[in-house]
Design an enzyme around this catalytic site. Structure first.
Site, PDB file in Angstrom:
ATOM      1  N   TRP A 177       1.357  11.265 -46.963  1.00 33.33           N
ATOM      2  CA  TRP A 177       0.974  10.677 -45.671  1.00 33.33           C
ATOM      3  C   TRP A 177       1.531  11.592 -44.579  1.00 33.33           C
ATOM      4  O   TRP A 177       2.732  11.633 -44.354  1.00 33.33           O
ATOM      5  CB  TRP A 177       1.552   9.267 -45.585  1.00 33.33           C
ATOM      6  CG  TRP A 177       1.432   8.542 -44.271  1.00 33.33           C
ATOM      7  CD1 TRP A 177       0.911   8.998 -43.093  1.00 33.33           C
ATOM      8  CD2 TRP A 177       1.876   7.195 -44.001  1.00 33.33           C
ATOM      9  NE1 TRP A 177       1.001   8.025 -42.117  1.00 33.33           N
ATOM     10  CE2 TRP A 177       1.589   6.903 -42.647  1.00 33.33           C
ATOM     11  CE3 TRP A 177       2.495   6.208 -44.782  1.00 33.33           C
ATOM     12  CZ2 TRP A 177       1.895   5.678 -42.058  1.00 33.33           C
ATOM     13  CZ3 TRP A 177       2.801   4.997 -44.201  1.00 33.33           C
ATOM     14  CH2 TRP A 177       2.500   4.730 -42.850  1.00 33.33           C
ATOM     15  N   GLU A 178       0.626  12.355 -43.944  1.00 35.84           N
ATOM     16  CA  GLU A 178       1.056  13.308 -42.907  1.00 35.84           C
ATOM     17  C   GLU A 178       0.553  12.861 -41.531  1.00 35.84           C
ATOM     18  O   GLU A 178      -0.566  13.149 -41.173  1.00 35.84           O
ATOM     19  CB  GLU A 178       0.510  14.710 -43.218  1.00 35.84           C
ATOM     20  CG  GLU A 178       1.066  15.301 -44.496  1.00 35.84           C
ATOM     21  CD  GLU A 178       0.564  16.725 -44.747  1.00 35.84           C
ATOM     22  OE1 GLU A 178       0.263  17.463 -43.794  1.00 35.84           O
ATOM     23  OE2 GLU A 178       0.462  17.102 -45.915  1.00 35.84           O
ATOM     24  N   PHE A 179       1.363  12.198 -40.784  1.00 34.58           N
ATOM     25  CA  PHE A 179       2.733  11.743 -41.018  1.00 34.58           C
ATOM     26  C   PHE A 179       2.836  10.348 -40.415  1.00 34.58           C
ATOM     27  O   PHE A 179       2.093  10.049 -39.485  1.00 34.58           O
ATOM     28  CB  PHE A 179       3.751  12.667 -40.313  1.00 34.58           C
ATOM     29  CG  PHE A 179       3.877  14.016 -40.951  1.00 34.58           C
ATOM     30  CD1 PHE A 179       4.608  14.165 -42.134  1.00 34.58           C
ATOM     31  CD2 PHE A 179       3.276  15.133 -40.406  1.00 34.58           C
ATOM     32  CE1 PHE A 179       4.747  15.420 -42.729  1.00 34.58           C
ATOM     33  CE2 PHE A 179       3.401  16.385 -40.999  1.00 34.58           C
ATOM     34  CZ  PHE A 179       4.132  16.521 -42.158  1.00 34.58           C
TER      35      PHE A 179
END
Length: 352
Positions: free
Chosen positions: A119-121
């Site tokens: 998961w960015e971000f």
């Protein structure tokens, strides 16, 4: 005391048509991540097409049958995925539950050894708190599934920012280190992209081990995770198999931090095999910079900051001296005849 075998991992880009899983030299790795899967942004379940399903099956079957076999995980998300999708999913116990159960089902149905969240971000403190909750519930579900099926528990990892906190961002936030330490098997710290096309005013070592002028460095980031309470054996260092490029303002001023006017070859990014090709074809000057532990090359006004065998080896030795679990590469197909991937195998020795 439990032993923690070294991790030598890499992400495999599923869109790489020229680099099938059968081409992977598994003597160089322990874990390969399938990049990437995304859940539905409506149901938060993994709704896989037939072509993706056969790709997943081929990936795990091929890599498990190789000699030696490697462990396989699928990674959820990636740099181009929408962080809001994960924020919505993680914000509610019902949607977290649907996502977790669907991920476990995919892992088991397609023969994976584990799952990775990229998961960015997370954008704010609430996202970070929800992420902590997600990891906690995911671990509980993994243990429950393993007990009920009498199988080994699936691995659970996450690709995370190089530093435990986003102190350089407009919205300060910090990863939930306590939940991570309790719930995950390890984290993949993305120790790269410190400089790039968003700042064309000066060249930079985009994966500098040390930065004499700031805390934006791998040594700072990795140490911040340990200080925050994530055990050393749960921290895995990221290494880039690509470089960032700039166009110099003056070809005679060509060090790290030299004035630049635009992105360079490859629209700002070249994978390692392309860097080698560029250097050779243009008779580039190659410089190893001991201060940052990085390499750069230049030819005319073109400038590339990257890691070669030497800087990669130094970084891996640093990770080992720090007592980290190992390293991973982004991305598997960017290497040139396994030159850099081999360095890790040679230089990372697991403590007895």
């Amino acid at each position: 005391m439990a032993s923690h075998p070294a991790i030598k991992a890499a992400y495999w880009p599923s869109w790489s048509e020229t680099f099938p899983p059968s081409a992977v030299d598994t003597t160089l790795f322990t874990h390969i991540f399938y990049a990437f899967l995304l859940p539905s942004n409506v149901t938060f379940k993994f709704e896989l097409s037939d072509s993706t399903a056969s790709l997943l099956k081929n990936f795990t079957t091929t890599l498990h049958q190789k000699n030696p076999p490697v462990k396989t995980l699928f990674s959820v998300g990636g740099g181009s995925s929408d962080p809001k999708l994960f924020a919505r999913m993680a914000s509610n116990v019902g949607s977290r539950n649907i996502f977790i159960n669907s991920a476990i089902e995919v892992a088991r149905n397609y023969g994976f050894d584990g799952m990775d969240l990229d998961w960015e971000f997370p954008q704010n403190p609430k996202d970070m708190a929800d992420l902590g909750q997600l990891f906690k519930e995911w671990r509980v579900a993994i243990q429950k599934e393993a007990r009920s099926t009498h199988r080994s528990p699936l691995l659970l990892t996450a690709a995370v920012y190089f530093s435990v906190d986003f102190q350089w961002a407009e919205t300060y936030r910090k990863y939930p280190a306590a939940s991570i330490a309790k719930s995950l098997d390890w984290i993949n710290a993305m120790c790269f992209d410190y400089h790039g096309s968003w700042d064309t005013s000066a060249t930079g070592a985009h994966a500098a081990l040390y930065d004499p002028n700031s805390n934006i460095s791998t040594s700072y980031g990795l140490t911040s995770w340990i200080r925050a309470g994530v055990p050393r054996h749960m921290v895995v260092m990221g290494l880039p198999l690509y470089g960032k490029t700039w166009q110099l303002k003056d070809p005679n001023v060509n060090g790290i931090g030299a004035p630049a006017v635009a992105t360079g070859p490859g629209d700002g990014v070249l994978v390692f095999s392309e860097v080698e090709k560029f250097n050779k074809e243009n008779g580039a000057t190659v410089v190893y910079d001991a201060r940052t532990v990085s390499t750069y090359s230049y030819a005319g006004t073109s400038w590339i900051g990257y890691d070669d065998s030497r800087s990669t080896t130094m970084k891996i030795k640093f990770a080992q001296a720090l007592g980290l679990r190992g390293y991973f590469f982004w991305a598997l197909s960017f290497d040139s005849e396994w030159k850099i991937s081999k360095q890790g195998k040679l230089s990372y020795r697991q403590e007895p």
